[in-house]
Design an enzyme around this catalytic site. Structure first.
Site, PDB file in Angstrom:
ATOM      1  N   LYS A  57       5.901   5.498  14.358  1.00 46.55           N
ATOM      2  CA  LYS A  57       4.672   4.842  13.735  1.00 46.55           C
ATOM      3  C   LYS A  57       5.810   2.901  14.669  1.00 46.55           C
ATOM      4  CE  LYS A  57       3.801   5.794   9.643  1.00 46.55           C
ATOM      5  NZ  LYS A  57       3.345   6.485   7.794  1.00 46.55           N
TER       6      LYS A  57
ATOM      7  N   GLY B  87      -4.610   5.577   5.394  1.00 50.58           N
ATOM      8  CA  GLY B  87      -5.606   5.842   4.050  1.00 50.58           C
ATOM      9  C   GLY B  87      -6.076   7.224   3.819  1.00 50.58           C
ATOM     10  N   ASP B  88      -6.545   7.513   2.487  1.00 51.48           N
ATOM     11  CA  ASP B  88      -7.654   8.506   2.309  1.00 51.48           C
ATOM     12  C   ASP B  88      -8.785   8.511   2.535  1.00 51.48           C
ATOM     13  OD1 ASP B  88      -4.705  10.110   2.322  1.00 51.48           O
ATOM     14  OD2 ASP B  88      -4.692   8.915   0.090  1.00 51.48           O
TER      15      ASP B  88
ATOM     16  N   SER C  68       9.624  -7.710  -3.055  1.00 50.94           N
ATOM     17  CA  SER C  68       7.931  -7.445  -2.976  1.00 50.94           C
ATOM     18  C   SER C  68       6.786  -6.920  -3.515  1.00 50.94           C
ATOM     19  CB  SER C  68       7.534  -7.334  -1.183  1.00 50.94           C
ATOM     20  OG  SER C  68       7.768  -5.994  -1.363  1.00 50.94           O
TER      21      SER C  68
ATOM     22  N   TYR D 209      -5.778  -1.698  -0.024  1.00 51.24           N
ATOM     23  CA  TYR D 209      -6.908  -1.868   0.662  1.00 51.24           C
ATOM     24  C   TYR D 209      -7.799  -0.277   0.207  1.00 51.24           C
ATOM     25  CZ  TYR D 209     -10.225  -2.502   5.108  1.00 51.24           C
ATOM     26  OH  TYR D 209     -10.672  -3.040   5.375  1.00 51.24           O
TER      27      TYR D 209
ATOM     28  N   HIS E  85      10.624  -3.112  -3.054  1.00 51.37           N
ATOM     29  CA  HIS E  85       8.885  -2.704  -3.452  1.00 51.37           C
ATOM     30  C   HIS E  85       8.422  -2.640  -4.539  1.00 51.37           C
ATOM     31  CE1 HIS E  85       5.209  -3.840  -1.721  1.00 51.37           C
ATOM     32  NE2 HIS E  85       4.280  -2.385  -2.207  1.00 51.37           N
TER      33      HIS E  85
ATOM     34  N   GLU F  76       3.456  -5.761  -5.077  1.00 51.84           N
ATOM     35  CA  GLU F  76       2.581  -4.931  -4.334  1.00 51.84           C
ATOM     36  C   GLU F  76       1.228  -5.104  -5.204  1.00 51.84           C
ATOM     37  OE1 GLU F  76       2.117  -1.472  -1.684  1.00 51.84           O
ATOM     38  OE2 GLU F  76       0.685  -0.846  -3.030  1.00 51.84           O
TER      39      GLU F  76
ATOM     40  N   PHE G 228      -1.123  10.112 -11.790  1.00 52.51           N
ATOM     41  CA  PHE G 228      -1.205   9.903 -10.272  1.00 52.51           C
ATOM     42  C   PHE G 228      -0.546  10.676  -9.034  1.00 52.51           C
ATOM     43  CE2 PHE G 228      -0.127   5.971  -7.667  1.00 52.51           C
ATOM     44  CZ  PHE G 228      -1.312   5.797  -7.141  1.00 52.51           C
TER      45      PHE G 228
HETATM   46  P1  FAD Z   1       0.637   9.012   8.113  1.00 54.30           P
HETATM   47  O1  FAD Z   1       1.580   7.760   8.488  1.00 54.30           O
HETATM   48  O2  FAD Z   1      -0.963   8.082   9.130  1.00 54.30           O
HETATM   49  O3  FAD Z   1       0.066   9.932   8.219  1.00 54.30           O
HETATM   50  C1  FAD Z   1      -0.629  11.017   6.815  1.00 54.30           C
HETATM   51  C2  FAD Z   1      -0.335  12.406   7.664  1.00 54.30           C
HETATM   52  O4  FAD Z   1      -0.324  12.662   8.925  1.00 54.30           O
HETATM   53  C3  FAD Z   1       1.374  12.590   7.274  1.00 54.30           C
HETATM   54  O5  FAD Z   1       0.953  14.001   6.486  1.00 54.30           O
HETATM   55  C4  FAD Z   1       2.172  12.879   8.447  1.00 54.30           C
HETATM   56  O6  FAD Z   1       3.175  13.520   8.344  1.00 54.30           O
HETATM   57  C5  FAD Z   1       0.844  13.213   9.041  1.00 54.30           C
HETATM   58  N1  FAD Z   1       0.479  11.989  10.847  1.00 54.30           N
HETATM   59  C6  FAD Z   1       1.294  10.835  10.931  1.00 54.30           C
HETATM   60  N2  FAD Z   1       0.593  10.765  11.872  1.00 54.30           N
HETATM   61  C7  FAD Z   1       0.350  12.200  12.275  1.00 54.30           C
HETATM   62  C8  FAD Z   1      -0.256  12.270  14.066  1.00 54.30           C
HETATM   63  N3  FAD Z   1      -0.108  11.274  14.921  1.00 54.30           N
HETATM   64  N4  FAD Z   1      -0.811  13.476  14.595  1.00 54.30           N
HETATM   65  C9  FAD Z   1      -0.916  14.688  13.251  1.00 54.30           C
HETATM   66  N5  FAD Z   1      -0.518  14.104  11.751  1.00 54.30           N
HETATM   67  C10 FAD Z   1       0.041  12.767  11.567  1.00 54.30           C
HETATM   68  N6  FAD Z   1      -3.680   4.290   0.055  1.00 54.30           N
HETATM   69  C11 FAD Z   1      -5.049   3.282   0.273  1.00 54.30           C
HETATM   70  O7  FAD Z   1      -6.091   3.807   0.153  1.00 54.30           O
HETATM   71  N7  FAD Z   1      -5.283   1.801   0.576  1.00 54.30           N
HETATM   72  C12 FAD Z   1      -3.545   1.268   0.252  1.00 54.30           C
HETATM   73  O8  FAD Z   1      -3.667   0.053   0.470  1.00 54.30           O
HETATM   74  C13 FAD Z   1      -2.313   2.008   0.555  1.00 54.30           C
HETATM   75  N8  FAD Z   1      -1.200   1.590  -0.018  1.00 54.30           N
HETATM   76  C14 FAD Z   1      -0.264   2.171   0.356  1.00 54.30           C
HETATM   77  C15 FAD Z   1       0.743   1.239   0.438  1.00 54.30           C
HETATM   78  C16 FAD Z   1       2.264   2.212   0.279  1.00 54.30           C
HETATM   79  C17 FAD Z   1       3.303   2.014   0.696  1.00 54.30           C
HETATM   80  C18 FAD Z   1       2.057   3.968   0.639  1.00 54.30           C
HETATM   81  C19 FAD Z   1       3.685   4.157   0.789  1.00 54.30           C
HETATM   82  C20 FAD Z   1       1.506   4.470   0.675  1.00 54.30           C
HETATM   83  C21 FAD Z   1      -0.198   3.654   0.818  1.00 54.30           C
HETATM   84  N9  FAD Z   1      -1.639   4.278   0.697  1.00 54.30           N
HETATM   85  C22 FAD Z   1      -2.806   3.888   0.484  1.00 54.30           C
HETATM   86  C23 FAD Z   1      -1.683   5.656   0.340  1.00 54.30           C
HETATM   87  C24 FAD Z   1      -1.559   6.304   1.894  1.00 54.30           C
HETATM   88  O9  FAD Z   1      -3.044   5.428   2.460  1.00 54.30           O
HETATM   89  C25 FAD Z   1      -1.841   7.456   1.922  1.00 54.30           C
HETATM   90  O10 FAD Z   1      -0.649   8.290   1.437  1.00 54.30           O
HETATM   91  C26 FAD Z   1      -2.346   8.103   3.434  1.00 54.30           C
HETATM   92  O11 FAD Z   1      -2.781   9.968   3.360  1.00 54.30           O
HETATM   93  C27 FAD Z   1      -1.378   8.290   4.474  1.00 54.30           C
HETATM   94  O12 FAD Z   1      -1.141   7.116   4.953  1.00 54.30           O
HETATM   95  P2  FAD Z   1      -0.072   6.764   5.760  1.00 54.30           P
HETATM   96  O13 FAD Z   1      -0.467   5.347   6.246  1.00 54.30           O
HETATM   97  O14 FAD Z   1       0.909   7.671   4.973  1.00 54.30           O
HETATM   98  O15 FAD Z   1      -0.193   7.914   7.189  1.00 54.30           O
END
Ligand code: FAD
Length: 279
Positions: free
Chosen positions: A156, A99-100, A7, A41, A256, A9, A207
């Site tokens: 998740k 996301g952040d 895939s 996004y 990916h 990106e 980065f």
């Molecule tokens: P989560 O899985 O929610 O985790 C975030 C943090 O919180 C982790 O430290 C985890 O240990 C902790 N955590 C998770 N769930 C919980 C909970 N229920 N309670 C308490 N703590 C918890 N960013 C963008 O802005 N746009 C994008 O399109 C984008 N694409 C990405 C694609 C890939 C393949 C990857 C690997 C990253 C991407 N990112 C993107 C970056 C990502 O958004 C950041 O790394 C963000 O900080 C975490 O997102 P996540 O979905 O992994 O978060």
């Protein structure tokens, strides 16, 4: 490499020229038979409309494209509207993320963990979407501990995620150890390694500091010693092709690629890999 899932990106371009480059890159990378393309996004939902417009446009051309999605600063109604739009356009895969929050948006955006977004999507759209989530073999920079991060990844999947794409890394042992720990924790879904080609080392190093991906010390020193950008690309191709080969030999279910919207860095790796596998 025919059975492996590939895939690619992309990120949403800001200019018309960038958009043309994206379409051209997409077309050229199609030759490698990807299962899907994905489009990021912007942090905090800053590219909501651009991402949705490009995704629905590519769907009209019959392309398999997965939008990345997070709540960003949006409410449930807006996210539901997007999901509905994607469903109608025939999108069947989403990369679901927390996301952040970009700097300056702290007061309007509130982070929604990815497991909550996955549960939300499942609640409202059932099994319609294949849901990809993010995984971090070198552990997410905000994670309290290694085990916590694995536990949240498991959360998740329990919420309904189908598979995971990893943050990029250059140390294959980090990935294999992570897979073992995931398996021990009861995660049996596929976890696809994210591959970042190396082209511009200064950009990559900056980065990587932000997203917590580690660049091995020897590689950093070697890259920084080059004066000619072509040397960086040459060693980058060699290193990342070897990394992919090690991952596939070790049982990774596919790759990916973070293409950065360019054909050559990714295509050269895939061509070199194919040659190696044929040899
Ligand atoms: P989560 O899985 O929610 O985790 C975030 C943090 O919180 C982790 O430290 C985890 O240990 C902790 N955590 C998770 N769930 C919980 C909970 N229920 N309670 C308490 N703590 C918890 N960013 C963008 O802005 N746009 C994008 O399109 C984008 N694409 C990405 C694609 C890939 C393949 C990857 C690997 C990253 C991407 N990112 C993107 C970056 C990502 O958004 C950041 O790394 C963000 O900080 C975490 O997102 P996540 O979905 O992994 O978060």
């Amino acid at each position: 490499m025919s059975d492996l899932r590939i895939s690619f990106e992309f990120f949403p371009p800001k200019t018309e020229q960038g958009r043309e480059k994206l379409y051209d890159t997409r077309e050229q990378l199609q030759a490698f038979n990807p299962e899907f393309f994905s489009l990021t996004y912007g942090a905090g939902g800053t590219t909501r409309d651009t991402t949705a417009n490009i995704v629905t446009g590519l769907r009209r051309d019959g392309i398999s494209i997965a939008p990345h999605l997070s709540f960003g600063g949006d409410n449930e109604e807006t996210v539901l509207g997007l999901l509905e739009r994607y469903k109608e356009a025939g999108v069947d895969r989403i990369v679901a993320l927390r996301g952040d929050i970009p700097s300056g948006m702290g007061s309007v955006a509130q982070l929604v963990y990815a497991n909550e977004l996955v549960a939300f999507i499942r609640r409202h759209t059932g099994d319609h979407f294949h849901l990809e989530v993010a995984a971090y073999p070198e552990i997410h920079p905000e994670a309290e501990s290694y085990d916590d991060d694995i536990r949240f990844l498991k959360g998740k999947f329990e919420a309904g995620a189908s598979s995971a794409l990893t943050q990029y890394f250059y140390n294959p042992d980090a990935y294999f150890y992570f897979l073992d720990q995931c398996e021990k924790a009861g995660i049996d879904a596929p976890i696809y390694p994210g591959i970042m080609p190396i082209t511009n080392f200064a950009n990559l190093a900056r980065f990587s500091r932000n997203c917590g991906a580690e660049i091995p010390r020897w590689l950093k020193y070697r890259m920084e010693s080059f004066r000619d950008p072509e040397d960086v690309k040459k060693l980058g191709l060699e290193i990342v092709t070897d990394l992919c080969e090690t991952l596939l030999d070790g049982g990774a279910p596919g790759l990916h690629f973070y293409t950065m919207n360019s054909v050559d860095p990714t295509a050269s790796i895939l061509k070199a890999l194919d040659l190696k596998q044929e040899a």
